[in-house]
Design a protein around this motif. Structure first.
Motif, PDB file in Angstrom:
ATOM      1  N   ASP A 195       8.409 -10.235  -3.710  1.00 61.17           N
ATOM      2  CA  ASP A 195       8.378  -9.268  -4.808  1.00 61.17           C
ATOM      3  C   ASP A 195       7.915  -9.973  -6.089  1.00 61.17           C
ATOM      4  O   ASP A 195       8.707 -10.595  -6.797  1.00 61.17           O
ATOM      5  CB  ASP A 195       9.767  -8.653  -5.003  1.00 61.17           C
ATOM      6  N   VAL A 196       6.621  -9.892  -6.335  1.00 59.34           N
ATOM      7  CA  VAL A 196       6.020 -10.383  -7.577  1.00 59.34           C
ATOM      8  C   VAL A 196       5.089  -9.288  -8.068  1.00 59.34           C
ATOM      9  O   VAL A 196       4.040  -9.044  -7.469  1.00 59.34           O
ATOM     10  CB  VAL A 196       5.239 -11.695  -7.374  1.00 59.34           C
ATOM     11  N   ALA A 197       5.481  -8.580  -9.110  1.00 58.97           N
ATOM     12  CA  ALA A 197       4.720  -7.458  -9.675  1.00 58.97           C
ATOM     13  C   ALA A 197       4.716  -6.248  -8.759  1.00 58.97           C
ATOM     14  O   ALA A 197       4.771  -5.108  -9.220  1.00 58.97           O
ATOM     15  CB  ALA A 197       3.289  -7.856 -10.028  1.00 58.97           C
ATOM     16  N   MET A 198       4.631  -6.463  -7.448  1.00 59.73           N
ATOM     17  CA  MET A 198       4.661  -5.387  -6.464  1.00 59.73           C
ATOM     18  C   MET A 198       5.308  -5.918  -5.188  1.00 59.73           C
ATOM     19  O   MET A 198       4.846  -6.929  -4.641  1.00 59.73           O
ATOM     20  CB  MET A 198       3.238  -4.906  -6.156  1.00 59.73           C
ATOM     21  N   PRO A 199       6.376  -5.287  -4.696  1.00 54.22           N
ATOM     22  CA  PRO A 199       6.960  -5.755  -3.437  1.00 54.22           C
ATOM     23  C   PRO A 199       5.961  -5.563  -2.295  1.00 54.22           C
ATOM     24  O   PRO A 199       5.443  -4.464  -2.088  1.00 54.22           O
ATOM     25  CB  PRO A 199       8.196  -4.872  -3.263  1.00 54.22           C
ATOM     26  N   THR A 200       5.679  -6.653  -1.588  1.00 51.73           N
ATOM     27  CA  THR A 200       4.625  -6.640  -0.580  1.00 51.73           C
ATOM     28  C   THR A 200       5.086  -7.358   0.675  1.00 51.73           C
ATOM     29  O   THR A 200       5.742  -8.398   0.603  1.00 51.73           O
ATOM     30  CB  THR A 200       3.352  -7.309  -1.127  1.00 51.73           C
ATOM     31  N   VAL A 201       4.705  -6.786   1.812  1.00 48.78           N
ATOM     32  CA  VAL A 201       4.970  -7.381   3.119  1.00 48.78           C
ATOM     33  C   VAL A 201       3.641  -7.923   3.628  1.00 48.78           C
ATOM     34  O   VAL A 201       2.683  -7.162   3.787  1.00 48.78           O
ATOM     35  CB  VAL A 201       5.536  -6.340   4.098  1.00 48.78           C
ATOM     36  N   THR A 202       3.561  -9.226   3.887  1.00 37.23           N
ATOM     37  CA  THR A 202       2.290  -9.850   4.255  1.00 37.23           C
ATOM     38  C   THR A 202       2.404 -10.531   5.605  1.00 37.23           C
ATOM     39  O   THR A 202       3.367 -11.252   5.868  1.00 37.23           O
ATOM     40  CB  THR A 202       1.858 -10.886   3.204  1.00 37.23           C
ATOM     41  N   ALA A 203       1.416 -10.281   6.446  1.00 33.83           N
ATOM     42  CA  ALA A 203       1.344 -10.885   7.774  1.00 33.83           C
ATOM     43  C   ALA A 203       0.010 -11.596   7.936  1.00 33.83           C
ATOM     44  O   ALA A 203      -0.918 -11.416   7.135  1.00 33.83           O
ATOM     45  CB  ALA A 203       1.498  -9.815   8.854  1.00 33.83           C
ATOM     46  N   ARG A 204      -0.122 -12.406   8.960  1.00 30.79           N
ATOM     47  CA  ARG A 204      -1.411 -12.978   9.322  1.00 30.79           C
ATOM     48  C   ARG A 204      -2.214 -11.928  10.080  1.00 30.79           C
ATOM     49  O   ARG A 204      -1.678 -11.199  10.927  1.00 30.79           O
ATOM     50  CB  ARG A 204      -1.223 -14.206  10.201  1.00 30.79           C
ATOM     51  N   ALA A 205      -3.494 -11.847   9.801  1.00 32.44           N
ATOM     52  CA  ALA A 205      -4.348 -10.887  10.494  1.00 32.44           C
ATOM     53  C   ALA A 205      -4.360 -11.139  11.989  1.00 32.44           C
ATOM     54  O   ALA A 205      -4.332 -10.190  12.797  1.00 32.44           O
ATOM     55  CB  ALA A 205      -5.763 -10.955   9.933  1.00 32.44           C
ATOM     56  N   ASP A 206      -4.369 -12.410  12.383  1.00 34.42           N
ATOM     57  CA  ASP A 206      -4.472 -12.697  13.816  1.00 34.42           C
ATOM     58  C   ASP A 206      -3.222 -12.293  14.594  1.00 34.42           C
ATOM     59  O   ASP A 206      -3.261 -12.170  15.819  1.00 34.42           O
ATOM     60  CB  ASP A 206      -4.838 -14.165  14.063  1.00 34.42           C
ATOM     61  N   ALA A 207      -2.110 -12.044  13.898  1.00 30.84           N
ATOM     62  CA  ALA A 207      -0.920 -11.551  14.580  1.00 30.84           C
ATOM     63  C   ALA A 207      -1.147 -10.154  15.147  1.00 30.84           C
ATOM     64  O   ALA A 207      -0.482  -9.736  16.102  1.00 30.84           O
ATOM     65  CB  ALA A 207       0.275 -11.544  13.627  1.00 30.84           C
ATOM     66  N   PHE A 208      -2.076  -9.430  14.555  1.00 36.17           N
ATOM     67  CA  PHE A 208      -2.449  -8.096  15.031  1.00 36.17           C
ATOM     68  C   PHE A 208      -3.731  -8.121  15.873  1.00 36.17           C
ATOM     69  O   PHE A 208      -4.256  -7.065  16.213  1.00 36.17           O
ATOM     70  CB  PHE A 208      -2.672  -7.149  13.843  1.00 36.17           C
ATOM     71  N   GLY A 209      -4.251  -9.320  16.140  1.00 35.35           N
ATOM     72  CA  GLY A 209      -5.508  -9.415  16.871  1.00 35.35           C
ATOM     73  C   GLY A 209      -6.714  -9.104  16.013  1.00 35.35           C
ATOM     74  O   GLY A 209      -7.783  -8.750  16.532  1.00 35.35           O
ATOM     75  N   LEU A 210      -6.572  -9.259  14.698  1.00 38.20           N
ATOM     76  CA  LEU A 210      -7.661  -8.976  13.761  1.00 38.20           C
ATOM     77  C   LEU A 210      -8.210 -10.276  13.176  1.00 38.20           C
ATOM     78  O   LEU A 210      -7.529 -11.310  13.169  1.00 38.20           O
ATOM     79  CB  LEU A 210      -7.162  -8.079  12.619  1.00 38.20           C
ATOM     80  N   SER A 211      -9.422 -10.194  12.635  1.00 37.17           N
ATOM     81  CA  SER A 211     -10.007 -11.363  11.972  1.00 37.17           C
ATOM     82  C   SER A 211      -9.557 -11.466  10.522  1.00 37.17           C
ATOM     83  O   SER A 211      -9.577 -12.550   9.935  1.00 37.17           O
ATOM     84  CB  SER A 211     -11.534 -11.282  12.018  1.00 37.17           C
ATOM     85  N   GLY A 212      -9.194 -10.341   9.923  1.00 37.69           N
ATOM     86  CA  GLY A 212      -8.870 -10.306   8.494  1.00 37.69           C
ATOM     87  C   GLY A 212     -10.072 -10.087   7.622  1.00 37.69           C
ATOM     88  O   GLY A 212      -9.957 -10.036   6.392  1.00 37.69           O
ATOM     89  N   HIS A 213     -11.243  -9.927   8.228  1.00 34.30           N
ATOM     90  CA  HIS A 213     -12.482  -9.671   7.491  1.00 34.30           C
ATOM     91  C   HIS A 213     -13.075  -8.311   7.868  1.00 34.30           C
ATOM     92  O   HIS A 213     -14.240  -8.037   7.574  1.00 34.30           O
ATOM     93  CB  HIS A 213     -13.488 -10.792   7.743  1.00 34.30           C
TER      94      HIS A 213
END
Length: 359
Positions: A195-213
């Motif tokens: 929680d910095v300015a906006m509470p956010t939940v962040t994961a690695r893209a590859d955890a979902f099988g994604l590249s993140g791009h």
């Protein structure tokens, strides 16, 4: 049927846009405000055809301004996020892109006197309690909108607006790490809840099988990913002490990946039920802080700067955004002092909006 005329400014702030109101022209009751804003935007139609919304979360944002009673601030900025398809107004979050237009709007509305050549506006974010100092270009005491500053996600250039965010740690939950952990796991997905300015939940893209791009369109079309992301977000929201967030746009969600265009790290940010076409200003601060925190989900995805202040460049679907992070090394490996960004804004229109008193 009685009709009401409400003065407004229509401003692009950063990579968002929406109407800016003098709070004195609106009711004080939030339910009454919500009824008006649903009409203003035209919520309930994919094109918002019966209002001035743009059929997208980034174009359905509203700012309400007033002189501040807080000695530390000049202007109070109250934000509302209006849904595209639902009869829903969320007053929980704030918006850093719309914040970009608050200084110019306050001066235009006569709520704040202008200086020459720059006006410093101390802004209290009513939704979160945070304080931001905005430096607006006002040569000759007049707001300047034209300039040579470009931001990714907006065509052309405009006058520079400097934003310095103060006291943004724990803005919504009171804690940097609302769950008490650097990492948590929900639905077998490891995340960092911050929680910095906006509470956010962040994961690695590859955890979902994604590249993140992936592009915005590719992410929207991936229904399995979007559904799983929402399951993780709901569970994380409860663990963060935010209760049932089914109908709330907070916490937001993001995925990280290694940068590939010269930035510090790549990210995709969600609003949360659709991908952000660029990057939220508040979200960027939280993601930059997460990226800088040893032990967070970002470990192994970047080479962290070692001096403070540090510039964290986040790659997003439309380009990059720089966050200047002033920090110290603390118990969690990261103590944020402030975060700064450069944005632009442009006044698009002004006039009166017409709404029904009956909602």
């Amino acid at each position: 049927m009685a009709r009401r005329e409400i003065p407004f400014l229509f401003i692009r702030g950063g990579t968002s846009r929406g109407p800016y109101f003098n709070a004195a022209d609106l009711p004080s009751d939030r339910d009454a405000i919500a009824k008006i804003l649903l009409q203003v935007v035209g919520a309930g139609h994919p094109l918002n055809i019966d209002g001035i919304g743009g059929g997208n979360a980034v174009t359905n944002k509203v700012a309400m301004l007033s002189r501040s009673a807080d000695d530390a601030a000049d202007i109070d900025y109250f934000f509302a996020q209006v849904s595209v398809l639902e009869q829903l107004v969320d007053f929980k979050p704030t918006c850093g892109n719309i914040l970009s237009g608050v200084g110019p709007a306050a001066i235009e509305m006569g709520l704040m006197p202008a200086s020459d050549p720059v006006t410093e506006v101390r802004i209290k974010l009513v939704n979160t309690g945070a304080l931001v100092v905005a430096r607006v270009q006002t040569p000759g005491g007049v707001v300047r909108y034209d300039g040579d500053t470009a931001i990714d996600g907006v065509p052309g250039t405009a006058a520079r607006i400097d934003l310095q965010f103060m006291d943004v740690v724990g803005a919504a939950t009171g804690k940097l790490l609302p769950t008490g952990n650097l990492r948590d796991q929900f639905d077998d997905i490891e995340v960092t809840c911050m929680d910095v300015a906006m509470p956010t939940v962040t994961a690695r893209a590859d955890a979902f099988g994604l590249s993140g791009h992936e592009t915005v369109q590719e992410l929207k079309a991936d229904k399995n990913f979007m559904a799983r992301m929402e399951r993780v977000r709901l569970a994380a929201g409860a663990a963060m002490g935010m209760g049932d967030v089914t109908q709330s746009v907070t916490p937001k969600f993001a995925i990280f990946a290694p940068a590939k265009a010269g930035g510090t790290i790549a990210a995709r940010y969600f609003m949360p039920w659709e991908p952000h076409p660029t990057m939220a200003v508040t979200g960027a601060q939280c993601l930059a802080s997460c990226a800088m925190t040893p032990g967070s989900i970002a470990d192994g995805l970047l080479t962290r700067p070692t001096t403070s202040p540090a510039t964290v460049t986040i790659e997003h679907p439309s380009g990059m955004i720089d966050v200047v992070v002033d920090y110290n090394t603390g118990g969690n490996g990261f103590d944020l002092n402030s975060a700064g960004l450069v944005r632009t804004a442009r006044k698009l229109a002004s006039g009166n909006l017409f709404v029904s008193d009956e909602g």
